[in-house]
Design a protein around this motif. Structure first.
Motif, PDB file in Angstrom:
ATOM      1  N   PHE A  50      65.019  30.649  38.938  1.00 55.78           N
ATOM      2  CA  PHE A  50      64.848  32.019  39.430  1.00 55.78           C
ATOM      3  C   PHE A  50      66.023  32.474  40.291  1.00 55.78           C
ATOM      4  O   PHE A  50      65.902  33.396  41.080  1.00 55.78           O
ATOM      5  CB  PHE A  50      63.539  32.136  40.221  1.00 55.78           C
ATOM      6  N   GLY A  51      67.159  31.831  40.162  1.00 53.94           N
ATOM      7  CA  GLY A  51      68.340  32.251  40.902  1.00 53.94           C
ATOM      8  C   GLY A  51      68.463  31.560  42.245  1.00 53.94           C
ATOM      9  O   GLY A  51      67.634  30.735  42.633  1.00 53.94           O
ATOM     10  N   GLU A  52      69.504  31.928  42.955  1.00 53.91           N
ATOM     11  CA  GLU A  52      69.881  31.242  44.193  1.00 53.91           C
ATOM     12  C   GLU A  52      68.818  31.315  45.284  1.00 53.91           C
ATOM     13  O   GLU A  52      68.547  30.328  45.960  1.00 53.91           O
ATOM     14  CB  GLU A  52      71.198  31.841  44.704  1.00 53.91           C
ATOM     15  N   THR A  53      68.179  32.447  45.470  1.00 51.20           N
ATOM     16  CA  THR A  53      67.235  32.611  46.580  1.00 51.20           C
ATOM     17  C   THR A  53      65.949  31.827  46.369  1.00 51.20           C
ATOM     18  O   THR A  53      65.494  31.114  47.257  1.00 51.20           O
ATOM     19  CB  THR A  53      66.906  34.102  46.791  1.00 51.20           C
ATOM     20  N   ILE A  54      65.350  31.930  45.203  1.00 53.46           N
ATOM     21  CA  ILE A  54      64.076  31.256  44.922  1.00 53.46           C
ATOM     22  C   ILE A  54      64.301  29.859  44.364  1.00 53.46           C
ATOM     23  O   ILE A  54      63.536  28.937  44.638  1.00 53.46           O
ATOM     24  CB  ILE A  54      63.208  32.113  43.976  1.00 53.46           C
ATOM     25  N   GLY A  55      65.334  29.678  43.582  1.00 54.68           N
ATOM     26  CA  GLY A  55      65.666  28.371  43.034  1.00 54.68           C
ATOM     27  C   GLY A  55      64.883  28.026  41.788  1.00 54.68           C
ATOM     28  O   GLY A  55      64.297  28.888  41.129  1.00 54.68           O
ATOM     29  N   LYS A  56      64.848  26.737  41.480  1.00 52.20           N
ATOM     30  CA  LYS A  56      64.148  26.239  40.298  1.00 52.20           C
ATOM     31  C   LYS A  56      62.721  25.887  40.669  1.00 52.20           C
ATOM     32  O   LYS A  56      62.479  25.226  41.676  1.00 52.20           O
ATOM     33  CB  LYS A  56      64.869  25.027  39.720  1.00 52.20           C
ATOM     34  N   LYS A  57      61.774  26.332  39.848  1.00 47.48           N
ATOM     35  CA  LYS A  57      60.353  26.097  40.080  1.00 47.48           C
ATOM     36  C   LYS A  57      59.714  25.534  38.814  1.00 47.48           C
ATOM     37  O   LYS A  57      60.144  25.825  37.700  1.00 47.48           O
ATOM     38  CB  LYS A  57      59.628  27.397  40.468  1.00 47.48           C
ATOM     39  N   LYS A  58      58.648  24.760  39.003  1.00 47.23           N
ATOM     40  CA  LYS A  58      57.928  24.145  37.894  1.00 47.23           C
ATOM     41  C   LYS A  58      56.695  24.974  37.536  1.00 47.23           C
ATOM     42  O   LYS A  58      56.079  25.595  38.402  1.00 47.23           O
ATOM     43  CB  LYS A  58      57.502  22.725  38.264  1.00 47.23           C
ATOM     44  N   SER A  59      56.347  24.947  36.245  1.00 49.82           N
ATOM     45  CA  SER A  59      55.168  25.662  35.778  1.00 49.82           C
ATOM     46  C   SER A  59      54.563  24.917  34.597  1.00 49.82           C
ATOM     47  O   SER A  59      55.285  24.391  33.740  1.00 49.82           O
ATOM     48  CB  SER A  59      55.545  27.077  35.347  1.00 49.82           C
ATOM     49  N   SER A  60      53.243  24.866  34.549  1.00 51.56           N
ATOM     50  CA  SER A  60      52.527  24.363  33.383  1.00 51.56           C
ATOM     51  C   SER A  60      52.153  25.571  32.541  1.00 51.56           C
ATOM     52  O   SER A  60      51.633  26.556  33.061  1.00 51.56           O
ATOM     53  CB  SER A  60      51.272  23.609  33.823  1.00 51.56           C
ATOM     54  N   ALA A  61      52.425  25.492  31.235  1.00 52.58           N
ATOM     55  CA  ALA A  61      52.155  26.640  30.372  1.00 52.58           C
ATOM     56  C   ALA A  61      51.487  26.188  29.078  1.00 52.58           C
ATOM     57  O   ALA A  61      52.005  25.312  28.381  1.00 52.58           O
ATOM     58  CB  ALA A  61      53.451  27.384  30.056  1.00 52.58           C
ATOM     59  N   GLN A  62      50.347  26.807  28.766  1.00 55.37           N
ATOM     60  CA  GLN A  62      49.602  26.501  27.543  1.00 55.37           C
ATOM     61  C   GLN A  62      50.136  27.369  26.401  1.00 55.37           C
ATOM     62  O   GLN A  62      49.496  28.321  25.962  1.00 55.37           O
ATOM     63  CB  GLN A  62      48.108  26.727  27.768  1.00 55.37           C
ATOM     64  N   ILE A  63      51.322  27.011  25.934  1.00 58.30           N
ATOM     65  CA  ILE A  63      52.015  27.814  24.921  1.00 58.30           C
ATOM     66  C   ILE A  63      52.446  26.960  23.726  1.00 58.30           C
ATOM     67  O   ILE A  63      53.327  27.356  22.964  1.00 58.30           O
ATOM     68  CB  ILE A  63      53.240  28.529  25.540  1.00 58.30           C
ATOM     69  N   THR A  64      51.823  25.806  23.536  1.00 54.44           N
ATOM     70  CA  THR A  64      52.265  24.852  22.517  1.00 54.44           C
ATOM     71  C   THR A  64      52.050  25.343  21.091  1.00 54.44           C
ATOM     72  O   THR A  64      52.749  24.891  20.187  1.00 54.44           O
ATOM     73  CB  THR A  64      51.564  23.492  22.695  1.00 54.44           C
ATOM     74  N   THR A  65      51.100  26.242  20.862  1.00 55.00           N
ATOM     75  CA  THR A  65      50.845  26.704  19.497  1.00 55.00           C
ATOM     76  C   THR A  65      51.844  27.765  19.048  1.00 55.00           C
ATOM     77  O   THR A  65      52.034  27.966  17.853  1.00 55.00           O
ATOM     78  CB  THR A  65      49.423  27.274  19.337  1.00 55.00           C
ATOM     79  N   GLN A  66      52.494  28.435  19.989  1.00 50.66           N
ATOM     80  CA  GLN A  66      53.398  29.534  19.638  1.00 50.66           C
ATOM     81  C   GLN A  66      54.876  29.202  19.835  1.00 50.66           C
ATOM     82  O   GLN A  66      55.735  29.912  19.311  1.00 50.66           O
ATOM     83  CB  GLN A  66      53.053  30.777  20.466  1.00 50.66           C
TER      84      GLN A  66
END
Length: 123
Positions: A50-66
């Motif tokens: 998310f850029g310099e201020t927020i940085g890198k963030k982790k997320s779980s996403a249920q998007i495996t079918t698409q």
């Protein structure tokens, strides 16, 4: 909180503009995507920049079918960045990656149609 994903559901009750501004939705670029075999429902583990201020963030996403893992890296997505982190198994999901359900209820990612700087806020 249960969200109604039915496209025929009525709109939610009115909120103020100040309420809307409390939800911080930013764009970021997926820098890594991995299988999440421990998840109850099929999901990927994403790392989003998310850029310099927020940085890198982790997320779980249920998007495996698409989406395949290969097509996710380098893709811009929108996410809520100011919800509290959520423990999902051994994985700490730090942001909520946003999408819309298709006709089968499978998540289609929400993203700008042209590249914007990582960290740009939705308004």
């Amino acid at each position: 909180m249960h969200l109604n994903h039915d496209s025929n559901a009525p709109a939610s009750p009115n909120i103020s503009f100040d309420d809307f501004l409390k939800v911080d939705i930013r764009v970021g670029t997926i820098v890594s995507a991995n299988l999440f075999p421990e998840a109850k429902k099929p999901a990927y583990q994403l790392v989003i920049d998310f850029g310099e201020t927020i940085g890198k963030k982790k997320s779980s996403a249920q998007i495996t079918t698409q989406y395949s893992l290969d097509e996710l890296v380098g893709r811009q997505v929108a996410a809520v960045v100011n919800f509290p982190p959520r423990q999902i198994g051994k994985f700490m999901s730090e942001v909520l990656t946003l999408g819309f359900p298709n006709e089968n209820g499978e998540v289609i990612l929400f993203a700008p149609d042209k590249a914007v700087p990582n960290g740009a806020r939705l308004f």
